[in-house]
Design a protein around this motif. Structure first.
Motif, PDB file in Angstrom:
ATOM      1  N   ARG A 151       0.858  -1.182   0.000  1.00  0.00           N
ATOM      2  CA  ARG A 151       0.000   0.000   0.000  1.00  0.00           C
ATOM      3  C   ARG A 151       0.899   1.239   0.000  1.00  0.00           C
ATOM      4  O   ARG A 151       1.778   1.371   0.848  1.00  0.00           O
ATOM      5  N   ILE A 152       0.665   2.132  -0.967  1.00  0.00           N
ATOM      6  CA  ILE A 152       1.444   3.367  -1.050  1.00  0.00           C
ATOM      7  C   ILE A 152       0.492   4.535  -1.290  1.00  0.00           C
ATOM      8  O   ILE A 152      -0.308   4.491  -2.230  1.00  0.00           O
ATOM      9  N   PRO A 153       0.560   5.589  -0.484  1.00  0.00           N
ATOM     10  CA  PRO A 153      -0.213   6.798  -0.806  1.00  0.00           C
ATOM     11  C   PRO A 153       0.212   7.321  -2.178  1.00  0.00           C
ATOM     12  O   PRO A 153       1.405   7.507  -2.439  1.00  0.00           O
ATOM     13  N   LEU A 154      -0.742   7.538  -3.063  1.00  0.00           N
ATOM     14  CA  LEU A 154      -0.415   7.958  -4.424  1.00  0.00           C
ATOM     15  C   LEU A 154       0.381   9.256  -4.455  1.00  0.00           C
ATOM     16  O   LEU A 154       1.241   9.451  -5.314  1.00  0.00           O
ATOM     17  N   GLN A 155       0.105  10.145  -3.522  1.00  0.00           N
ATOM     18  CA  GLN A 155       0.784  11.430  -3.519  1.00  0.00           C
ATOM     19  C   GLN A 155       2.272  11.289  -3.230  1.00  0.00           C
ATOM     20  O   GLN A 155       3.061  12.183  -3.539  1.00  0.00           O
ATOM     21  N   GLU A 156       2.681  10.155  -2.647  1.00  0.00           N
ATOM     22  CA  GLU A 156       4.096   9.944  -2.339  1.00  0.00           C
ATOM     23  C   GLU A 156       4.887   9.406  -3.531  1.00  0.00           C
ATOM     24  O   GLU A 156       6.116   9.404  -3.515  1.00  0.00           O
ATOM     25  N   ILE A 157       4.188   8.937  -4.571  1.00  0.00           N
ATOM     26  CA  ILE A 157       4.866   8.345  -5.724  1.00  0.00           C
ATOM     27  C   ILE A 157       5.263   9.440  -6.716  1.00  0.00           C
ATOM     28  O   ILE A 157       4.420  10.197  -7.194  1.00  0.00           O
ATOM     29  N   LEU A 158       6.555   9.529  -7.023  1.00  0.00           N
ATOM     30  CA  LEU A 158       7.030  10.447  -8.055  1.00  0.00           C
ATOM     31  C   LEU A 158       6.933   9.777  -9.423  1.00  0.00           C
ATOM     32  O   LEU A 158       6.357  10.322 -10.352  1.00  0.00           O
ATOM     33  N   TYR A 159       7.512   8.582  -9.509  1.00  0.00           N
ATOM     34  CA  TYR A 159       7.411   7.806 -10.742  1.00  0.00           C
ATOM     35  C   TYR A 159       7.715   6.342 -10.437  1.00  0.00           C
ATOM     36  O   TYR A 159       8.185   5.995  -9.339  1.00  0.00           O
ATOM     37  N   ALA A 160       7.412   5.491 -11.403  1.00  0.00           N
ATOM     38  CA  ALA A 160       7.675   4.062 -11.277  1.00  0.00           C
ATOM     39  C   ALA A 160       8.588   3.646 -12.423  1.00  0.00           C
ATOM     40  O   ALA A 160       8.400   4.075 -13.565  1.00  0.00           O
ATOM     41  N   GLU A 161       9.568   2.813 -12.104  1.00  0.00           N
ATOM     42  CA  GLU A 161      10.568   2.411 -13.086  1.00  0.00           C
ATOM     43  C   GLU A 161      10.672   0.890 -13.136  1.00  0.00           C
ATOM     44  O   GLU A 161      10.696   0.224 -12.093  1.00  0.00           O
ATOM     45  N   ALA A 162      10.717   0.335 -14.344  1.00  0.00           N
ATOM     46  CA  ALA A 162      10.863  -1.108 -14.495  1.00  0.00           C
ATOM     47  C   ALA A 162      12.229  -1.545 -13.976  1.00  0.00           C
ATOM     48  O   ALA A 162      13.253  -0.929 -14.293  1.00  0.00           O
ATOM     49  N   THR A 173       8.615  10.370  -2.689  1.00  0.00           N
ATOM     50  CA  THR A 173       9.084  11.672  -2.211  1.00  0.00           C
ATOM     51  C   THR A 173      10.174  11.486  -1.160  1.00  0.00           C
ATOM     52  O   THR A 173      11.057  12.334  -1.014  1.00  0.00           O
ATOM     53  N   GLU A 174      10.098  10.359  -0.443  1.00  0.00           N
ATOM     54  CA  GLU A 174      11.156   9.986   0.495  1.00  0.00           C
ATOM     55  C   GLU A 174      11.410   8.488   0.361  1.00  0.00           C
ATOM     56  O   GLU A 174      10.572   7.678   0.737  1.00  0.00           O
ATOM     57  N   GLY A 175      12.553   8.132  -0.203  1.00  0.00           N
ATOM     58  CA  GLY A 175      12.914   6.723  -0.334  1.00  0.00           C
ATOM     59  C   GLY A 175      12.297   6.061  -1.552  1.00  0.00           C
ATOM     60  O   GLY A 175      11.873   6.726  -2.508  1.00  0.00           O
ATOM     61  N   GLU A 176      12.230   4.738  -1.527  1.00  0.00           N
ATOM     62  CA  GLU A 176      11.655   3.984  -2.631  1.00  0.00           C
ATOM     63  C   GLU A 176      11.126   2.641  -2.140  1.00  0.00           C
ATOM     64  O   GLU A 176      11.444   2.188  -1.043  1.00  0.00           O
ATOM     65  N   GLU A 177      10.286   2.027  -2.978  1.00  0.00           N
ATOM     66  CA  GLU A 177       9.727   0.705  -2.703  1.00  0.00           C
ATOM     67  C   GLU A 177       9.856  -0.130  -3.969  1.00  0.00           C
ATOM     68  O   GLU A 177       9.922   0.406  -5.081  1.00  0.00           O
ATOM     69  N   LYS A 178       9.882  -1.457  -3.800  1.00  0.00           N
ATOM     70  CA  LYS A 178       9.941  -2.354  -4.945  1.00  0.00           C
ATOM     71  C   LYS A 178       8.832  -3.391  -4.806  1.00  0.00           C
ATOM     72  O   LYS A 178       8.514  -3.835  -3.705  1.00  0.00           O
ATOM     73  N   PHE A 179       8.234  -3.765  -5.964  1.00  0.00           N
ATOM     74  CA  PHE A 179       7.150  -4.746  -5.926  1.00  0.00           C
ATOM     75  C   PHE A 179       7.244  -5.639  -7.161  1.00  0.00           C
ATOM     76  O   PHE A 179       7.513  -5.150  -8.265  1.00  0.00           O
ATOM     77  N   PRO A 180       7.014  -6.967  -6.997  1.00  0.00           N
ATOM     78  CA  PRO A 180       7.137  -7.910  -8.115  1.00  0.00           C
ATOM     79  C   PRO A 180       5.955  -7.843  -9.080  1.00  0.00           C
ATOM     80  O   PRO A 180       5.013  -8.631  -9.013  1.00  0.00           O
ATOM     81  N   ILE A 181       6.005  -6.870  -9.979  1.00  0.00           N
ATOM     82  CA  ILE A 181       4.927  -6.643 -10.930  1.00  0.00           C
ATOM     83  C   ILE A 181       5.523  -5.965 -12.153  1.00  0.00           C
ATOM     84  O   ILE A 181       6.574  -5.318 -12.064  1.00  0.00           O
ATOM     85  N   SER A 182       4.895  -6.115 -13.309  1.00  0.00           N
ATOM     86  CA  SER A 182       5.370  -5.427 -14.507  1.00  0.00           C
ATOM     87  C   SER A 182       4.705  -4.055 -14.606  1.00  0.00           C
ATOM     88  O   SER A 182       3.666  -3.806 -13.983  1.00  0.00           O
ATOM     89  N   LEU A 183       5.285  -3.166 -15.411  1.00  0.00           N
ATOM     90  CA  LEU A 183       4.673  -1.851 -15.606  1.00  0.00           C
ATOM     91  C   LEU A 183       3.294  -1.974 -16.248  1.00  0.00           C
ATOM     92  O   LEU A 183       2.377  -1.218 -15.925  1.00  0.00           O
ATOM     93  N   SER A 184       3.153  -2.931 -17.160  1.00  0.00           N
ATOM     94  CA  SER A 184       1.854  -3.129 -17.818  1.00  0.00           C
ATOM     95  C   SER A 184       0.795  -3.553 -16.811  1.00  0.00           C
ATOM     96  O   SER A 184      -0.353  -3.084 -16.854  1.00  0.00           O
ATOM     97  N   GLU A 185       1.163  -4.443 -15.892  1.00  0.00           N
ATOM     98  CA  GLU A 185       0.228  -4.861 -14.850  1.00  0.00           C
ATOM     99  C   GLU A 185      -0.117  -3.687 -13.939  1.00  0.00           C
ATOM    100  O   GLU A 185      -1.271  -3.512 -13.529  1.00  0.00           O
ATOM    101  N   LEU A 186       0.886  -2.874 -13.630  1.00  0.00           N
ATOM    102  CA  LEU A 186       0.663  -1.708 -12.771  1.00  0.00           C
ATOM    103  C   LEU A 186      -0.313  -0.736 -13.427  1.00  0.00           C
ATOM    104  O   LEU A 186      -1.198  -0.185 -12.764  1.00  0.00           O
ATOM    105  N   GLU A 187      -0.175  -0.528 -14.739  1.00  0.00           N
ATOM    106  CA  GLU A 187      -1.090   0.360 -15.459  1.00  0.00           C
ATOM    107  C   GLU A 187      -2.533  -0.084 -15.306  1.00  0.00           C
ATOM    108  O   GLU A 187      -3.448   0.736 -15.186  1.00  0.00           O
ATOM    109  N   GLN A 188      -2.757  -1.397 -15.317  1.00  0.00           N
ATOM    110  CA  GLN A 188      -4.110  -1.929 -15.206  1.00  0.00           C
ATOM    111  C   GLN A 188      -4.661  -1.809 -13.787  1.00  0.00           C
ATOM    112  O   GLN A 188      -5.868  -1.681 -13.585  1.00  0.00           O
ATOM    113  N   MET A 189      -3.777  -1.843 -12.792  1.00  0.00           N
ATOM    114  CA  MET A 189      -4.216  -1.844 -11.398  1.00  0.00           C
ATOM    115  C   MET A 189      -4.318  -0.453 -10.797  1.00  0.00           C
ATOM    116  O   MET A 189      -5.030  -0.243  -9.819  1.00  0.00           O
TER     117      MET A 189
END
Length: 245
Positions: A151-162, A173-189
């Protein structure tokens, strides 16, 4: 009733208009607009104030936005709005009317806007997306895949990188997170198209974009996100649409 992606709580609209052609036209337009913006939605049409009121009171239906014609045959849209405000202070109300003299009365029910007939479809789109963005847009990205969840507050996300390891890195905005998903899957979710594709390897959060220059998005913290030629035109269109909402 029209539906979009069911992966999140849909944005629910009711259109109350006694002219079937006008009612169907508004329902279709709103559904197409929300689909284009990847906003999960449900749109329902009602021929009278009584039908809508019954759906809410007896049918238990809940709506985020009510688009009401003022001059309905029996109970007017204004009378319906006044009654609804007695038990629902949150729902957004948009009036449509062919008579300017009714505009001042909307303050009593805190209407988000008035639209005069014949409808300005560009203005309707703007009002629709503004209402969703300001009042009803989800503020948290919830990801679930197998045994992994995030779970990530959307306002905290600057961008997502494959990431090379079949995952996505979220630059926050502070730090980073990693999740086992593709960018295409992320677009759908992702709810509502706030993260847009600008490169085969990047999605950018439009809330943090300040300008598009040549082939780079410049963010509010000074960072740059590349825009490839493949996505340049749609990014130019998206930033214009986003900034005018």
């Amino acid at each position: 009733m029209q539906k979009g992606d069911e992966s999140m709580r849909p944005y629910r609209l009711a259109v109350c208009e006694d002219d079937k052609i006008v009612r169907d036209g508004i329902c279709t337009f709103c559904g197409q607009t929300l689909t284009e913006e990847k906003i999960s939605h449900e749109v329902a049409g009602f021929p009278s104030a009584e039908a809508l009121e019954q759906a809410i009171k007896q049918g238990g239906q809940k709506f985020d936005l009510l688009i009401l014609d003022i001059l309905l045959e029996k109970k007017t849209g204004m009378e319906l709005a006044l009654d609804i405000r007695k038990w629902d202070k949150k729902v957004s109300i948009l009036f449509i009317t062919g008579y300017e003299e009714y505009i001042g009365k909307g303050y009593d029910v805190h209407a988000v806007h008035f639209l005069l007939k014949p409808l300005n479809w560009t203005k309707l789109k703007q009002i629709l997306l503004e209402d969703w963005k300001k009042r009803h847009r989800p503020d948290t990205l919830v990801l679930q895949k197998g045994r992994s969840s995030l779970r990530i507050p959307l306002q905290e996300i600057l961008y997502a990188e494959a990431d090379k390891n079949h995952a996505v890195r979220f630059i926050l905005t502070e730090g980073e997170e990693k999740f086992p998903i593709s960018l295409s899957e992320l677009e759908q979710m992702e709810p509502g198209g706030q993260l847009i594709r600008c490169h085969n390897s990047y999605l950018v959060n439009m809330d943090h974009v300040r300008r598009l220059e040549k082939q780079d998005f410049f963010l509010d913290n000074g960072k740059k996100v590349p825009v490839s030629r493949k996505y340049l035109k749609q990014c130019q269109e998206k930033i214009l649409s986003y900034f005018t909402q």
